[in-house]
Each structure stands twice: as C-alpha cells, then as structure tokens.
Design an enzyme around this catalytic site. Structure first.
Site, PDB file in Angstrom:
ATOM      1  N   GLY A 120      -1.283  -8.544  12.711  1.00  0.00           N
ATOM      2  CA  GLY A 120       0.045  -8.324  13.274  1.00  0.00           C
ATOM      3  C   GLY A 120       1.168  -8.880  12.421  1.00  0.00           C
ATOM      4  O   GLY A 120       2.230  -9.237  12.930  1.00  0.00           O
ATOM      5  N   GLU A 158      -6.425   6.103  12.024  1.00  0.00           N
ATOM      6  CA  GLU A 158      -5.243   5.398  12.561  1.00  0.00           C
ATOM      7  C   GLU A 158      -4.237   6.361  13.173  1.00  0.00           C
ATOM      8  O   GLU A 158      -3.619   6.078  14.185  1.00  0.00           O
ATOM      9  CB  GLU A 158      -4.592   4.566  11.457  1.00  0.00           C
ATOM     10  CG  GLU A 158      -5.507   3.453  10.993  1.00  0.00           C
ATOM     11  CD  GLU A 158      -4.790   2.368  10.230  1.00  0.00           C
ATOM     12  OE1 GLU A 158      -3.900   1.722  10.795  1.00  0.00           O
ATOM     13  OE2 GLU A 158      -5.125   2.181   9.050  1.00  0.00           O
ATOM     14  N   ASP A 170      -1.361   2.105   2.943  1.00  0.00           N
ATOM     15  CA  ASP A 170      -2.270   0.981   3.180  1.00  0.00           C
ATOM     16  C   ASP A 170      -3.715   1.355   2.863  1.00  0.00           C
ATOM     17  O   ASP A 170      -4.449   0.592   2.228  1.00  0.00           O
ATOM     18  CB  ASP A 170      -2.199   0.540   4.656  1.00  0.00           C
ATOM     19  CG  ASP A 170      -0.783   0.213   5.080  1.00  0.00           C
ATOM     20  OD1 ASP A 170       0.086   0.152   4.193  1.00  0.00           O
ATOM     21  OD2 ASP A 170      -0.553   0.029   6.286  1.00  0.00           O
TER      22      ASP A 170
HETATM   23  C1  GLA Z   1       2.822   0.534   7.961  1.00  0.00           C
HETATM   24  C2  GLA Z   1       2.156   1.888   7.773  1.00  0.00           C
HETATM   25  C3  GLA Z   1       2.362   2.391   6.338  1.00  0.00           C
HETATM   26  C4  GLA Z   1       3.845   2.380   5.966  1.00  0.00           C
HETATM   27  C5  GLA Z   1       4.457   1.023   6.271  1.00  0.00           C
HETATM   28  C6  GLA Z   1       5.953   1.012   6.076  1.00  0.00           C
HETATM   29  O1  GLA Z   1       2.185  -0.430   7.188  1.00  0.00           O
HETATM   30  O2  GLA Z   1       0.774   1.776   8.027  1.00  0.00           O
HETATM   31  O3  GLA Z   1       1.830   3.686   6.226  1.00  0.00           O
HETATM   32  O4  GLA Z   1       4.526   3.418   6.603  1.00  0.00           O
HETATM   33  O5  GLA Z   1       4.195   0.606   7.601  1.00  0.00           O
HETATM   34  O6  GLA Z   1       6.262   1.167   4.739  1.00  0.00           O
END
Ligand code: GLA
Length: 361
Positions: A120, A158, A170
């Site tokens: 988080g 996700e 990510d």
């Molecule tokens: C989260 C999402 C990513 C991206 C970031 C903001 O981490 O999982 O895909 O959009 O926020 O940059």
C-alpha cells in the site's frame, strides 16, 4: 533444503517443486502515463515476493498460505471473493493460466507466499505478487511463456480479474527489469531500454505514512478522466499528443484539461529524463523530478498536503529531486541525492521522519 522449502514443508506437510521471485519497483518519473500509451522510467527495488509451489497430493483442494498475514486458505475454484483479499491475486493468476491453457491438468497445488515488500505504498506489491505467481505456475506447468507475456498476463489479472484500471509499467519492470538499471518503457509498443544508474548518486524512498490502495483510491477516477480527454481530442492514446495539439482544442471541462496537461507534459519530461540519465546529468534529472511532482500535485491533483510538505523538506535538505511515486494519493516519495551529501540529507530529514520511514533503493 533452503529456508523457504522448510517453511513450505512445515505448513503443507509435503515437498515443494517450483519457486519464483519478483521484485517491487519505484517509478523515477512518468506517472499515469502508462495506460495512455506513454513513457515511464521505473527501476527495481530490493524488496521482493517469493512464491513456492508443489502438488497437493493429500486431497482435492488448493491451499495458499500468506506468510505476511499468517493465514492459510483452502479453495476449490478460481472465482473471485467479494472482499478482494490477497488470495484473489493467486486465484486470478490460476484463472488466467487455466483460461489460456485449457488442456492443463487440474491437480491441486499448495502455494506459499513470502514477501518483504511494504504494501500500500505505491511500489507495486500487487504486481510483484502476480508476476511471481505466474512465473512459478509457468515453471510448474512447463508452459514456456516469456517474461513479456508473463507481464501481460499479470496486467490481465489486476485489470480484468481484480478490477483496477492500471497500466503495464509495474508488471513489465517486475518481470523483465534488472537491478541497478532504470527501465525506460514505451508503453504503447512495449519496447524498453535498460539504462545504467549512476554510481555517485542514490535514490531513497520515504514513507509518507499515508496508506493507499488503487482499488479504493481515486486511481480509477483519474483513469476515466484521461479516457475522457482522449475522447475529446479524438485520439486513441494521449501518449502521442504534443502540447500544441492539446492546447489547440477547446476544453469546456477545465478539470479534464488539467489531467491531460499533466500526462502530456509528463511524457515529455520522462523522455527528457531518460536522455539526462544517459548523459549522467543528474542535476537536470532531479529538476525534472521536481517539475513532475508539481504537475502531479497541481494539475493531476494526486498528492496530499503532507506529501507535498515531505517533498519540499527533502529538496530543502539537499535532494536534487523529489516526487511522489506510484499511483498517487499517498505512499512513498522518491528522492535523488548525491552520495557525498547523503549523510547531511539523512540527518536533516531525521528531524521530520523516524528511521523506519527510510527505505533504500
Ligand atoms: C499504479 C499502476 C501503474 C501506473 C501507476 C501510475 O502503480 O499499477 O500501471 O499507472 O500507478 O503511474
């Protein structure tokens, strides 16, 4: 037998056969640009999730154990629970793997999750969980997916299964990234470059103590606002829009314009930051981080007063750049510091934050 296998053995009373590891990431610059086909520049963190799996030969249930929550749950289907607990990420991974490979045998598995990733805080603990789980299943079933496909499947879990309208940053960096290198990603083509991080500078995370969760935060709202901007501009991806093109259009809704303005300028900053990194011009890199934070806070309105204050204090304490990293609305800030000034910066910041709020990159 390594320590993870021993834990597995103690919990499930049988042997494990496969394991996989995925690391969390920090995004250095390029926020909310990934799902509009833009650019991002994250790098891997030392914090990681390990998944250890083995066949459950004793009965016809899947069993998953989270070492963090000290909780063991048994299940017999891959249907999402209504409470969105940690187990859903595991179920989601099993679901997408079986959905793509209908011929897979359906012997049940024991699954152990061990992680030291702070949750988080905007450093992609959920993507690391999905990537590690998918990699371990890929090994177990001997499917032969490459790392890019693992990332795409993790995003599917996700986005489609859990329900967060996230991008691909990510999952890509967690699946493909290399330690000590920044990962410049074109989120439209998924082409990437690995760029050396300089030796005489470091990045440091600071916990703002504001817990966040993409599922409940305004993350999805921002996503929808950017999709609205794409509709107004009649483009498929905001990532391809330049500032002149944006300003040529009349936006009746100023809020949507401001959200789009952040993304359009952030894409340019991310490309420029990559070039400064290649030249090892970290002063300019830091300057872009600062501009990025201002844009994230004022135009995208994804920061908080406390985070803004933390960013200001870090810069005043000697950081070359500082910004809120990740999906926004709390979590970690990331600061760029010249190593020879690190002690001074650290001691200064200790006046505002306790030792346990500092995390190394
Ligand atoms: C989260 C999402 C990513 C991206 C970031 C903001 O981490 O999982 O895909 O959009 O926020 O940059």
């Amino acid at each position: 037998m390594n320590i993870h296998n021993k834990i597995f053995n103690n919990i499930f009373n049988c042997e494990s056969s496969h394991s996989a590891v995925a690391h969390s990431r920090v995004n250095l610059i390029g926020e909310h640009t990934d799902y509009t086909g833009g650019y991002v520049l994250p790098c891997l963190l030392p914090y990681k999730t390990t998944i250890i799996i083995g066949k459950n030969t004793s009965n016809k249930t899947y069993n998953a154990y989270s070492d963090f929550f000290k909780e063991k749950i048994s299940f017999t289907n891959f249907i999402k629970s209504s409470s969105n607990e940690w187990l859903d990420y595991i179920k989601g991974c099993l679901f997408v793997i079986h959905d793509e490979n209908r011929e897979l045998d359906n012997t049940c598995l024991n699954i152990l999750i061990i992680s030291d990733i702070p949750m988080g805080r905007g450093i992609s603990s959920s993507s690391a969980l999905c990537v590690a789980t998918l990699k371990s299943l890929n090994e177990y079933y001997n499917i032969g997916y490459d790392e890019k496909h693992i990332a795409i499947l993790a995003q599917k879990v996700e986005r489609d299964y859990i329900g967060v309208s996230g991008g691909i940053m990510d999952q890509m960096v967690s699946s493909i990234g290399i330690h000590g290198k920044a990962f410049f990603l074109d989120c439209l083509t998924l082409k990437y470059e690995l760029i050396n991080l300089p030796n005489n500078y470091c990045f440091e995370l600071l916990d703002s103590e504001i817990q966040r969760d993409n599922r409940n935060s305004a993350y999805n709202k921002r996503h929808d606002e950017l999709k609205k901007a794409e509709e107004i501009l009649k483009v498929e991806n905001l990532g391809s829009v330049k500032i002149d093109q944006l300003n040529k259009n009349k936006f009746n809704d100023l809020l949507i314009y401001k959200r789009a303005l952040h993304v359009v300028t952030e894409n340019q900053r991310t490309k420029d930051a990559k070039n400064f990194l290649l030249k090892q011009d970290m002063k300019q890199f830091g300057h872009l981080m600062n501009l990025s934070h201002i844009s994230y806070s004022q135009d995208f309105e994804a920061s908080t007063k406390d985070v803004d204050l933390l960013v200001k204090r870090s810069i005043e304490s000697g950081a070359l750049g500082c910004r809120l990293t990740g999906g926004g609305f709390g979590g970690f800030t990331v600061s760029l510091i010249e190593k020879k000034h690190y002690d001074k910066w650290y001691n200064q910041m200790l006046k505002f934050c306790s030792k346990d709020k500092f995390f190394n990159v």
